[in-house]
Write a protein that holds these residues in place. Structure first.
Motif, PDB file in Angstrom:
ATOM      1  N   UNK A 171      -0.615 -10.119  -9.420  1.00  0.00           N
ATOM      2  CA  UNK A 171      -0.920  -9.515  -8.112  1.00  0.00           C
ATOM      3  C   UNK A 171       0.358  -9.282  -7.326  1.00  0.00           C
ATOM      4  N   UNK A 172       0.569  -8.037  -6.918  1.00  0.00           N
ATOM      5  CA  UNK A 172       1.739  -7.651  -6.138  1.00  0.00           C
ATOM      6  C   UNK A 172       1.292  -7.230  -4.738  1.00  0.00           C
ATOM      7  N   UNK A 173       2.069  -7.634  -3.729  1.00  0.00           N
ATOM      8  CA  UNK A 173       1.825  -7.221  -2.342  1.00  0.00           C
ATOM      9  C   UNK A 173       3.071  -6.506  -1.842  1.00  0.00           C
TER      10      UNK A 173
ATOM     11  N   UNK B  51       5.397 -12.613   3.046  1.00  0.00           N
ATOM     12  CA  UNK B  51       5.395 -13.726   2.091  1.00  0.00           C
ATOM     13  C   UNK B  51       3.973 -13.927   1.587  1.00  0.00           C
ATOM     14  N   UNK B  52       3.869 -14.311   0.330  1.00  0.00           N
ATOM     15  CA  UNK B  52       2.613 -14.826  -0.217  1.00  0.00           C
ATOM     16  C   UNK B  52       2.696 -16.342  -0.125  1.00  0.00           C
TER      17      UNK B  52
ATOM     18  N   UNK C  69      -1.498 -13.895   2.686  1.00  0.00           N
ATOM     19  CA  UNK C  69      -0.400 -12.946   2.876  1.00  0.00           C
ATOM     20  C   UNK C  69      -0.027 -13.004   4.349  1.00  0.00           C
ATOM     21  N   UNK C  70       1.255 -13.149   4.657  1.00  0.00           N
ATOM     22  CA  UNK C  70       1.728 -13.098   6.036  1.00  0.00           C
ATOM     23  C   UNK C  70       2.754 -11.983   6.123  1.00  0.00           C
TER      24      UNK C  70
ATOM     25  N   UNK D 231      -1.909 -12.227   9.447  1.00  0.00           N
ATOM     26  CA  UNK D 231      -2.289 -13.151   8.376  1.00  0.00           C
ATOM     27  C   UNK D 231      -3.530 -12.586   7.688  1.00  0.00           C
ATOM     28  N   UNK D 232      -3.460 -12.497   6.345  1.00  0.00           N
ATOM     29  CA  UNK D 232      -4.557 -11.961   5.549  1.00  0.00           C
ATOM     30  C   UNK D 232      -4.851 -12.916   4.395  1.00  0.00           C
ATOM     31  N   UNK D 233      -6.059 -12.928   3.918  1.00  0.00           N
ATOM     32  CA  UNK D 233      -6.379 -13.620   2.676  1.00  0.00           C
ATOM     33  C   UNK D 233      -5.828 -12.797   1.517  1.00  0.00           C
TER      34      UNK D 233
END
Length: 623
Positions: free
Chosen positions: A319-321, A354-355, A378-379, A389-391
């Motif tokens: 998983x890439x963000x 950042x993860x 995820x921030x 801020x996300x899940x």
């Protein structure tokens, strides 16, 4: 002729009388005779205390030794060497203590290929794949058995009988030489099938250093390497040895890493980079994210979808963000090369992210671990002065494709909250557990409680923009670098500035805290190494001629990039070691692990990815 009678008479004496007779005889001897007696008596009085103890106690004692003592103790005797080599948990602990990390897949590869059987007799004896040797041995065995069944009898073909006899003798000689004849005759193909079945168990069913070593022994049960007297499975000592020698090779001036270079992103800037042993991911201001093969440099996929330059990326597993100037946050499936999620909400460039994975931050009264955050997050930090801020979506989760910056946050099930308070662009973030630190162009650093979005501290003291932050969760401190040339160390508990680290004469754009060293890099062309405990400057690294654009460090080395070179330094001494790359137009990014250093550079106005891989060199001095 009377001597035998005298010795027989001595043997019949009581022990007390023997001692008296010996005393009287020795006091009548010359010094040369006494020296001879001492040479005979002293070794007989020595006692191997390790061999005298139960194995459990011996292993407990060995577990307290450092690496140097372990290597020296292994030279005492074969028994000591066997205990030390096979003390898998002690070597695993030393491996972790000395800061080595196993790249993804290396442990499994070591188990499968039989690394734990090998000793460094030559440059290629570290990472040979012993499976081919085992397969060849079994094939020869089966072929020999088949030929025996098909050969004519002695009465029909005398020449065939001679050939069979010669072949059998040769095979027995070969098997005897390697100590494997008895095993092969006794167990044969049935053992091979059972080993495959045992080996096919996942690491989850067999965990721990000794369990991994047992799996390795079952995978390659009959190796043909090294001296038979020293042939014991020593998986984690072997892994420690490999990483130790690779680390040592980096610092040797006469070693040259294997090098590959390949074109990337045409003439565009590589803004972010991450890699592992399998793949390299690069984000660029050309709006694309490219995925390359680490070993060959071949491009695997190009992740397209962002409408602006990509300025931040991080991946965990598959998983890439990524974050972009198009104000969106995208989540990608790396293997499939497709975007699975698009999050909107920021109103300007997503500059940093950042993860954050759950980490143990304490224990309950009944000893249960306290993990924060409760789930993967995820921030993101943006030029719109906010953080979000996300899940982190899991593979197979519902896909959300938001469009437009004015999207309703509550339409996104992965959205948790926005963190507001900064008055200017959020330039850098760092997080651990339930704590987040952010640095902003508003000259402040803020400390947040992630679980509820509360501002714990507003750290004021810089007079100009903050460009970099790091989090020292062990000391509950944070550090920040600013355009005011200062590095400040803060107490996250009280908000007080503990140290102001002075010395740089220009913008401090980058900080990195690792292995009890804080390293700062500035536009004044220098790096400085600080003791984070007391703020003392340990070294000043001066050899670059332009602003430091990127760097990374570990407990051994600093690798830094500036206008025309990529340089390496010794962290402990501050000494310049060597240039890894020269004649560059610019250096955009650099990352390294134990084995590889990957840099995104510019040569002749074109962008390249340069990979330096430290191969295994034969170095002496490891027991």
């Amino acid at each position: 002729m009377g001597i035998p009678n005298m010795l027989n008479a001595f043997d019949t004496l009581p022990e007390e009388m023997k001692a008296y007779v010996m005393y009287q005889m020795l006091r009548r001897c010359k010094k040369s005779t006494l020296h001879f007696v001492a040479d005979v008596v002293n070794p007989a009085l020595k006692r191997d205390f390790i061999a005298s103890l139960p194995p459990e106690l011996s292993l407990e004692i060995i577990g307290y030794l450092d690496v140097s003592s372990m290597c020296n103790a292994a030279k005492v005797s074969r028994y000591w060497r066997k205990l030390i080599d096979t003390h898998e948990s002690a070597w695993k602990e030393l491996f972790d203590t000395d800061g080595y990390k196993l790249p993804h897949g290396e442990l499994e590869r070591a188990i499968q290929e039989g690394w734990g059987w090998q000793y460094p007799h030559s440059a290629d004896s570290y990472e040979r794949d012993l499976r081919a040797t085992i397969i060849a041995s079994r094939s020869d065995n089966e072929a020999s058995a088949s030929s025996l069944s098909n050969l004519p009898t002695k009465s029909h073909d005398h020449e065939g009988a001679i050939t069979r006899s010669s072949s059998t003798r040769q095979k027995r000689k070969s098997l005897s030489k390697h100590g494997g004849a008895k095993k092969l005759r006794k167990k044969g193909p049935t053992l091979a099938r059972s080993q495959v079945a045992l080996y096919s168990h996942s690491s989850e069913s067999l965990e721990g250093p000794h369990a991994f070593a047992k799996r390795a022994q079952l995978a390659i049960p009959d190796p043909n390497v090294g001296l038979p007297g020293l042939r014991t499975m020593h998986l984690f000592k072997s892994l420690y040895q490999r990483h130790h020698l690779i680390r040592k090779s980096w610092m040797a001036e006469d070693t040259k890493p294997k090098h590959i270079a390949f074109r990337a992103h045409q003439r565009h800037v590589v803004t972010c980079l991450q890699f592992d042993t399998d793949k390299i991911l690069t984000g660029s201001d050309d709006t694309n994210i490219n995925v390359y093969d680490t070993k060959t440099g071949a491009i695997r996929s190009r992740l397209e979808g962002h409408e602006g330059g990509v300025w931040a990326l991080q991946y965990e597993g598959n998983t890439l963000v990524s974050g972009s100037t198009d104000r969106s946050v995208r989540v990608w499936d790396i293997e499939k090369g497709r975007c699975t999620q698009v999050f909107q909400g920021h109103t300007s460039t997503v500059r940093c992210l950042v993860i954050l994975k759950p980490t143990k931050i304490g224990e309950t009264h009944d000893g249960q671990p306290i993990m924060m955050p409760k789930e993967d997050l995820i921030i993101t930090g943006s030029r719109d002065s906010t953080l979000r801020v996300w899940k982190l979506p899991k593979p197979g989760d519902r896909s959300i494709m938001q469009t437009g910056a004015a999207a309703n946050d509550h339409d996104n099930p992965y959205y948790i909250r926005a963190l507001t308070g900064h008055h200017h662009s959020v330039r850098a973030i760092a997080a651990h557990g339930d704590t987040l630190v952010s640095g902003s162009y508003d000259c402040t650093v803020r400390v947040w409680k992630i679980s509820n979005g509360e501002v714990l501290q507003r750290l004021q003291g810089h007079s100009q923009k903050v460009y970099s932050v790091v989090l020292d969760h062990g000391r509950n401190r944070g550090s920040s670098g600013s355009m005011d040339n200062m590095v400040k160390v803060w107490s996250l508990e009280t908000g007080a500035c503990i140290f102001t680290l002075e010395g740089h004469t220009s913008l401090v754009g980058r900080l990195d805290l690792s292995h009890e060293r804080l390293v700062s890099a500035a536009a004044d062309s220098t790096l400085r190494i600080w003791d984070p405990e007391n703020g003392q400057c340990k070294s000043r690294l001066c050899a670059h001629t332009g602003a430091i654009t990127c760097f990374q460090h570990d407990g051994q080395k600093v690798i830094s990039g500036s206008d025309r070179t990529l340089k390496m330094w010794n962290v402990k001494t501050g000494e310049f070691v060597k240039d890894l790359l020269t004649d560059l137009s610019g250096v955009w990014q650099v990352k390294f692990n134990d084995r590889r250093c990957v840099a995104a550079v510019q040569r002749n106005s074109m962008t390249y990815i340069e990979v330096s891989c430290m191969m295994m060199f034969l170095l002496l001095g490891f027991g």
